[in-house]
Design a protein around this motif. Structure first.
Motif, PDB file in Angstrom:
ATOM      1  N   LEU A 145      35.627  48.873  46.818  1.00  9.49           N
ATOM      2  CA  LEU A 145      35.753  50.229  47.337  1.00  9.49           C
ATOM      3  C   LEU A 145      35.859  50.212  48.862  1.00  9.49           C
ATOM      4  N   ASP A 146      35.044  49.389  49.511  1.00  8.71           N
ATOM      5  CA  ASP A 146      35.088  49.316  50.975  1.00  8.71           C
ATOM      6  C   ASP A 146      36.435  48.823  51.484  1.00  8.71           C
ATOM      7  N   THR A 147      36.989  47.795  50.850  1.00  9.06           N
ATOM      8  CA  THR A 147      38.302  47.283  51.273  1.00  9.06           C
ATOM      9  C   THR A 147      39.374  48.344  51.087  1.00  9.06           C
ATOM     10  N   PHE A 148      39.365  48.996  49.936  1.00 10.96           N
ATOM     11  CA  PHE A 148      40.354  50.045  49.680  1.00 10.96           C
ATOM     12  C   PHE A 148      40.212  51.174  50.697  1.00 10.96           C
ATOM     13  N   ALA A 149      38.979  51.583  50.953  1.00  7.71           N
ATOM     14  CA  ALA A 149      38.733  52.679  51.898  1.00  7.71           C
ATOM     15  C   ALA A 149      39.206  52.296  53.297  1.00  7.71           C
ATOM     16  N   GLU A 150      38.922  51.082  53.710  1.00  4.78           N
ATOM     17  CA  GLU A 150      39.341  50.638  55.047  1.00  4.78           C
ATOM     18  C   GLU A 150      40.868  50.638  55.164  1.00  4.78           C
ATOM     19  N   LYS A 151      41.554  50.106  54.158  1.00 10.87           N
ATOM     20  CA  LYS A 151      43.025  50.040  54.186  1.00 10.87           C
ATOM     21  C   LYS A 151      43.667  51.425  54.147  1.00 10.87           C
ATOM     22  N   ASN A 152      42.952  52.410  53.597  1.00 10.31           N
ATOM     23  CA  ASN A 152      43.507  53.760  53.446  1.00 10.31           C
ATOM     24  C   ASN A 152      42.846  54.777  54.371  1.00 10.31           C
ATOM     25  N   ASN A 153      42.065  54.272  55.319  1.00  9.01           N
ATOM     26  CA  ASN A 153      41.409  55.123  56.318  1.00  9.01           C
ATOM     27  C   ASN A 153      40.549  56.227  55.681  1.00  9.01           C
ATOM     28  N   ILE A 154      39.812  55.863  54.639  1.00  8.03           N
ATOM     29  CA  ILE A 154      38.914  56.798  53.957  1.00  8.03           C
ATOM     30  C   ILE A 154      37.526  56.620  54.554  1.00  8.03           C
ATOM     31  N   LYS A 155      36.981  57.673  55.109  1.00  7.81           N
ATOM     32  CA  LYS A 155      35.674  57.606  55.787  1.00  7.81           C
ATOM     33  C   LYS A 155      34.520  58.071  54.893  1.00  7.81           C
ATOM     34  N   HIS A 156      34.823  58.865  53.887  1.00 10.27           N
ATOM     35  CA  HIS A 156      33.800  59.343  52.949  1.00 10.27           C
ATOM     36  C   HIS A 156      34.482  59.669  51.626  1.00 10.27           C
ATOM     37  N   ILE A 157      33.674  59.807  50.592  1.00 14.02           N
ATOM     38  CA  ILE A 157      34.173  60.183  49.266  1.00 14.02           C
ATOM     39  C   ILE A 157      33.318  61.336  48.780  1.00 14.02           C
ATOM     40  N   ASP A 158      33.964  62.418  48.386  1.00 13.19           N
ATOM     41  CA  ASP A 158      33.229  63.580  47.909  1.00 13.19           C
ATOM     42  C   ASP A 158      32.827  63.453  46.444  1.00 13.19           C
ATOM     43  N   PHE A 159      33.688  62.850  45.635  1.00 12.08           N
ATOM     44  CA  PHE A 159      33.416  62.793  44.200  1.00 12.08           C
ATOM     45  C   PHE A 159      34.039  61.528  43.634  1.00 12.08           C
ATOM     46  N   MET A 160      33.241  60.792  42.851  1.00 11.67           N
ATOM     47  CA  MET A 160      33.755  59.625  42.136  1.00 11.67           C
ATOM     48  C   MET A 160      33.507  59.812  40.650  1.00 11.67           C
ATOM     49  N   LEU A 161      34.582  59.707  39.877  1.00 14.55           N
ATOM     50  CA  LEU A 161      34.487  59.716  38.420  1.00 14.55           C
ATOM     51  C   LEU A 161      34.768  58.289  37.972  1.00 14.55           C
ATOM     52  N   LEU A 162      33.779  57.661  37.361  1.00 13.27           N
ATOM     53  CA  LEU A 162      33.873  56.247  37.031  1.00 13.27           C
ATOM     54  C   LEU A 162      33.844  56.018  35.526  1.00 13.27           C
ATOM     55  N   TYR A 163      34.963  55.560  34.999  1.00 14.93           N
ATOM     56  CA  TYR A 163      35.072  55.151  33.598  1.00 14.93           C
ATOM     57  C   TYR A 163      35.338  53.653  33.598  1.00 14.93           C
ATOM     58  N   MET A 164      34.312  52.873  33.908  1.00 13.75           N
ATOM     59  CA  MET A 164      34.490  51.440  34.111  1.00 13.75           C
ATOM     60  C   MET A 164      33.821  50.599  33.028  1.00 13.75           C
ATOM     61  N   GLN A 165      33.399  51.218  31.968  1.00 20.73           N
ATOM     62  CA  GLN A 165      32.868  50.521  30.800  1.00 20.73           C
ATOM     63  C   GLN A 165      31.788  49.505  31.152  1.00 20.73           C
ATOM     64  N   GLY A 166      30.827  49.954  31.961  1.00 22.73           N
ATOM     65  CA  GLY A 166      29.688  49.112  32.297  1.00 22.73           C
ATOM     66  C   GLY A 166      29.787  48.412  33.642  1.00 22.73           C
ATOM     67  N   TYR A 167      30.928  48.513  34.309  1.00 27.22           N
ATOM     68  CA  TYR A 167      31.101  47.826  35.594  1.00 27.22           C
ATOM     69  C   TYR A 167      30.854  48.743  36.788  1.00 27.22           C
ATOM     70  N   GLU A 168      30.365  49.941  36.531  1.00 19.18           N
ATOM     71  CA  GLU A 168      30.135  50.907  37.604  1.00 19.18           C
ATOM     72  C   GLU A 168      29.132  50.391  38.639  1.00 19.18           C
ATOM     73  N   LEU A 169      27.998  49.936  38.177  1.00 19.84           N
ATOM     74  CA  LEU A 169      26.931  49.510  39.094  1.00 19.84           C
ATOM     75  C   LEU A 169      27.343  48.324  39.967  1.00 19.84           C
ATOM     76  N   PRO A 170      27.920  47.246  39.412  1.00 19.42           N
ATOM     77  CA  PRO A 170      28.343  46.159  40.298  1.00 19.42           C
ATOM     78  C   PRO A 170      29.341  46.628  41.366  1.00 19.42           C
ATOM     79  N   MET A 171      30.268  47.501  40.990  1.00 18.63           N
ATOM     80  CA  MET A 171      31.243  48.002  41.956  1.00 18.63           C
ATOM     81  C   MET A 171      30.563  48.799  43.064  1.00 18.63           C
ATOM     82  N   ILE A 172      29.646  49.682  42.695  1.00 20.95           N
ATOM     83  CA  ILE A 172      28.949  50.511  43.693  1.00 20.95           C
ATOM     84  C   ILE A 172      28.049  49.642  44.576  1.00 20.95           C
TER      85      ILE A 172
END
Length: 186
Positions: A145-172
């Motif tokens: 998420l940090d790499t994607f945000a940096e490459k796309n100049n995203i400074k904050h996220i208002d809402f995340m909908l995560l359908y990652m089938q158990g991989y949500e926590l490692p990603m966060i």
């Protein structure tokens, strides 16, 4: 399944407290709550966007939003692109959000659902949903998420909908920069 039951009970109790119709679809009730929390022009991340149903709903609800819809399975991604092409505020991303940048294997679901693909090998899912199969793996590109945000100049996220089938926590947990700049995760 236990978490789903807790969520249903929580939503039911919340509806009672707010004196809402308990027969109304839980998902739409949750969206009503979310609308009160995030701004009119939110930045939304949807991981596991599948064919774009939720992305399209968000684009309709928040016309000034920027929605990043991640879907790493190529066959499903092509449907996502097609289904969301009429929305100028949806950016489709053919990557998997992860706890590391690179490539990894994804277990692709089939059978009754093609919406259960995961970076994790299926375990309990097969017990709960025996009509879903995982007969193949594919190599997918991953990004934090940090790499994607940096490459796309995203400074904050208002809402995340995560359908990652158990991989949500490692990603966060891998997010060191944006971890303090989320408004809401569902």
């Amino acid at each position: 399944k236990l978490i789903q039951n807790h969520m249903r009970n929580f939503i039911s109790k919340l509806k009672g407290l707010l004196k809402k119709d308990t027969k109304k679809d839980d998902e739409f009730f949750v969206l009503e709550i979310i609308e009160k929390i995030i701004p009119a022009n939110p930045i939304i991340i949807e991981a596991g966007a599948h064919i774009g149903s939720d992305s399209g709903r968000f684009a309709e609800l928040w016309k000034s939003a920027i929605i990043y819809a991640f879907e790493p399975v190529p066959e499903v991604y092509s449907q996502l692109v097609e289904n969301t092409s009429k929305y100028t505020n949806i950016k489709t991303i053919p990557l998997a959000l992860s706890d590391r940048n690179g490539t990894t294997e994804m277990y692709v679901s089939s059978g009754r659902s093609d919406a259960s693909s995961s970076l994790l090998a299926p375990k309990k899912h097969l017990e709960v949903h025996p009509d879903v199969a995982f007969n193949k793996t594919i190599s997918v590109e991953t990004v934090t998420l940090d790499t994607f945000a940096e490459k796309n100049n995203i400074k904050h996220i208002d809402f995340m909908l995560l359908y990652m089938q158990g991989y949500e926590l490692p990603m966060i947990m891998a997010s060191q920069i944006l971890i303090n700049d989320f408004t809401l995760i569902y």
